[in-house]
Design a protein around this motif. Sequence first.
Motif, PDB file in Angstrom:
ATOM      1  N   ARG A  84       2.229  -0.729   6.481  1.00  0.00           N
ATOM      2  CA  ARG A  84       1.524  -1.890   5.957  1.00  0.00           C
ATOM      3  C   ARG A  84       0.766  -1.540   4.686  1.00  0.00           C
ATOM      4  O   ARG A  84       0.657  -2.358   3.774  1.00  0.00           O
ATOM      5  N   ALA A  87       3.317  -0.938   1.830  1.00  0.00           N
ATOM      6  CA  ALA A  87       3.862  -2.184   1.304  1.00  0.00           C
ATOM      7  C   ALA A  87       2.955  -2.761   0.239  1.00  0.00           C
ATOM      8  O   ALA A  87       3.415  -3.350  -0.729  1.00  0.00           O
ATOM      9  N   LYS A  88       1.638  -2.559   0.431  1.00  0.00           N
ATOM     10  CA  LYS A  88       0.699  -3.078  -0.561  1.00  0.00           C
ATOM     11  C   LYS A  88       0.655  -2.188  -1.799  1.00  0.00           C
ATOM     12  O   LYS A  88       0.428  -2.670  -2.895  1.00  0.00           O
ATOM     13  N   TYR A  89       0.819  -0.898  -1.598  1.00  0.00           N
ATOM     14  CA  TYR A  89       0.754   0.054  -2.716  1.00  0.00           C
ATOM     15  C   TYR A  89       2.031   0.898  -2.736  1.00  0.00           C
ATOM     16  O   TYR A  89       1.997   2.071  -2.376  1.00  0.00           O
ATOM     17  N   PRO A  90       3.149   0.313  -3.159  1.00  0.00           N
ATOM     18  CA  PRO A  90       4.411   1.063  -3.063  1.00  0.00           C
ATOM     19  C   PRO A  90       4.462   2.292  -3.957  1.00  0.00           C
ATOM     20  O   PRO A  90       5.377   3.102  -3.817  1.00  0.00           O
ATOM     21  N   ASP A 141      12.058  -4.649  -1.537  1.00  0.00           N
ATOM     22  CA  ASP A 141      10.749  -4.277  -2.046  1.00  0.00           C
ATOM     23  C   ASP A 141       9.875  -3.664  -0.972  1.00  0.00           C
ATOM     24  O   ASP A 141       8.919  -2.969  -1.254  1.00  0.00           O
ATOM     25  N   HIS A 142      10.165  -4.008   0.251  1.00  0.00           N
ATOM     26  CA  HIS A 142       9.314  -3.572   1.344  1.00  0.00           C
ATOM     27  C   HIS A 142       9.871  -2.297   1.956  1.00  0.00           C
ATOM     28  O   HIS A 142      11.069  -2.208   2.187  1.00  0.00           O
ATOM     29  N   PRO A 143       9.011  -1.306   2.204  1.00  0.00           N
ATOM     30  CA  PRO A 143       9.531  -0.091   2.828  1.00  0.00           C
ATOM     31  C   PRO A 143       9.990  -0.355   4.256  1.00  0.00           C
ATOM     32  O   PRO A 143       9.501  -1.250   4.923  1.00  0.00           O
TER      33      PRO A 143
ATOM     34  N   GLY B  44      13.321  -9.857  -3.497  1.00  0.00           N
ATOM     35  CA  GLY B  44      12.199  -8.931  -3.540  1.00  0.00           C
ATOM     36  C   GLY B  44      11.063  -9.512  -4.356  1.00  0.00           C
ATOM     37  O   GLY B  44       9.907  -9.369  -4.005  1.00  0.00           O
ATOM     38  N   TYR B  62      -2.008  -3.844  -8.069  1.00  0.00           N
ATOM     39  CA  TYR B  62      -2.038  -3.506  -6.655  1.00  0.00           C
ATOM     40  C   TYR B  62      -3.394  -3.857  -6.096  1.00  0.00           C
ATOM     41  O   TYR B  62      -4.363  -3.844  -6.830  1.00  0.00           O
ATOM     42  N   PRO B  63      -3.535  -4.217  -4.831  1.00  0.00           N
ATOM     43  CA  PRO B  63      -2.460  -4.297  -3.847  1.00  0.00           C
ATOM     44  C   PRO B  63      -1.569  -5.525  -4.034  1.00  0.00           C
ATOM     45  O   PRO B  63      -2.051  -6.563  -4.462  1.00  0.00           O
ATOM     46  N   LEU B  64      -0.315  -5.352  -3.732  1.00  0.00           N
ATOM     47  CA  LEU B  64       0.602  -6.474  -3.720  1.00  0.00           C
ATOM     48  C   LEU B  64       0.270  -7.348  -2.516  1.00  0.00           C
ATOM     49  O   LEU B  64      -0.243  -6.869  -1.515  1.00  0.00           O
ATOM     50  N   VAL B  66       1.608  -9.074   0.531  1.00  0.00           N
ATOM     51  CA  VAL B  66       2.807  -8.899   1.336  1.00  0.00           C
ATOM     52  C   VAL B  66       2.905 -10.050   2.331  1.00  0.00           C
ATOM     53  O   VAL B  66       1.914 -10.417   2.964  1.00  0.00           O
ATOM     54  N   TYR B  68       4.746 -11.765   5.720  1.00  0.00           N
ATOM     55  CA  TYR B  68       5.505 -11.412   6.903  1.00  0.00           C
ATOM     56  C   TYR B  68       6.017 -12.656   7.599  1.00  0.00           C
ATOM     57  O   TYR B  68       5.385 -13.707   7.555  1.00  0.00           O
ATOM     58  N   PRO B  75       8.820  -8.104   7.340  1.00  0.00           N
ATOM     59  CA  PRO B  75       8.975  -8.708   6.021  1.00  0.00           C
ATOM     60  C   PRO B  75      10.267  -9.542   6.017  1.00  0.00           C
ATOM     61  O   PRO B  75      11.242  -9.139   6.643  1.00  0.00           O
ATOM     62  N   GLU B  77      12.653  -9.865   4.148  1.00  0.00           N
ATOM     63  CA  GLU B  77      13.885  -9.157   3.749  1.00  0.00           C
ATOM     64  C   GLU B  77      14.595  -8.531   4.941  1.00  0.00           C
ATOM     65  O   GLU B  77      15.799  -8.313   4.924  1.00  0.00           O
ATOM     66  N   TYR B  78      13.804  -8.215   5.962  1.00  0.00           N
ATOM     67  CA  TYR B  78      14.384  -7.451   7.070  1.00  0.00           C
ATOM     68  C   TYR B  78      14.617  -8.304   8.314  1.00  0.00           C
ATOM     69  O   TYR B  78      15.002  -7.786   9.356  1.00  0.00           O
TER      70      TYR B  78
END
Lengths: 182, 252
Positions: A84, A87-90, A141-143, B44, B62-64, B66, B68, B75, B77-78
């Motif tokens: 988590r 994801a915010k700081y890739p 984009d998300h790990p 993305g 940052y922070p992005l 995110v 869910y 996320p 994407e998954y």
Amino acid sequence: MFKRFTVDESVSGQSQIKSSLQRTIRAKILEQLPAIEPYFEDILPKKDKMVLAKVAGHINVVCSPAAEPLFFNVRDGPYCPTLRLLAKYPILLPRMCVDDGAIRHVMQGADVMVPGLKSPRAAIDDVPREAVVGVYGPGKDHPLAVGQALLASSAIRTVDKGVGIENWHFLSDGLWKCPTLS
Amino acid sequence: MATVTAPADVDTPSGTAAAPAPGSAWSDSEPADAAAADAGPASGGGTGKGGGASGPAAPVTYPLVVEYCPMCGLPPEYCRFNSKSVFAKCKPWLKEAHPQLVPEMFGEGELEAKLAAMAVDGGAATASANAAADAAVASSLSGPKLVKRAGGRSKRVDPEIVIHTDQRKGRKQVTIVVGLDLFDIKLSDAAKACKKAFASGATVAKSADNRDTVEIQGTRAHEFAELVRDKYKVPSELIFVVESKSKKRAFP
């Protein structure tokens, strides 16, 4: 590592840690993840007391004061951001992109095998052996997971089989399902 | 730090409009057909950079933010890497929030069928999809719920609250409440509320079949039934009290 993690059963204790220990942990994280420097204050303000949770299997989880897990490490090993946070700081970790076919297995907790890192859809950053890395799906984009590279990138390019990245923490594992440890 | 793709782009503001955005820089290393098969970079942008900010020279801070999936928590994407039954529940939301992720996700035939349905009754299709999602949420309360049993097995149990009394050492009575967790009530909070309401001891305990229970000192069965009904808004027909070995509705 966190596949069967639950707060009730796996966490043996959480406590606010004394400031001297806090300082050493901070220094270690900073040394290991230099990219974090400009954002460290946002992630874990110096004034706030961090919380350290002890987890079965000699794992320590560094949490924010609100018990939100941020980093974890094994024994004295390297610190690794949680998904988590990553994801915010890739930018925190180097990026290892795996083949589509591997995603499903990695999300079940499988280690990343070398062939999955060598397919035309995969792409990997240059990392030394035992570096902590983020695992991504192609174009995502998300790990997907974080883990430790068991081989240097150069070695991955020459080998044909075996484990490339040990899976430490993946999407939908026990730790992922706990946005806070309370 | 040249190894990290994203910051390399970010740190060079000199990278003008011609410079690829972080997302697309990544996909450059993929073969051309990859982009067709996977709407990766576009999708993305939706998740990572807060909605279409993946355009050229967009400064990344940052922070992005995110996002869910409200169904599965992953996320978006998954989502499609979930089991099929879970992914089916994600679809209505995905379609609303991330239509760019949908074409690659729906099977060809299914997509066409959906489009045809949309053409026929316009917005009604999405409305029904929403209704389906709402129904799923509602059923999570009324339908059977998974409960962990001893030995790591899980079993489906209908949500209901059962209150019975038991004897401890000597003639000391305790009231035991099973099933609060099925209504998403925090047991420690419930125990605390009991202490306050009844001025007696109350703890969270595990029963013999490994279910979480609240144990209250003294016989408080009916008082507690009123408490859960009023404080936690549990439907009164789902609260039961066991008296002389027969289970009866607390509010007949």
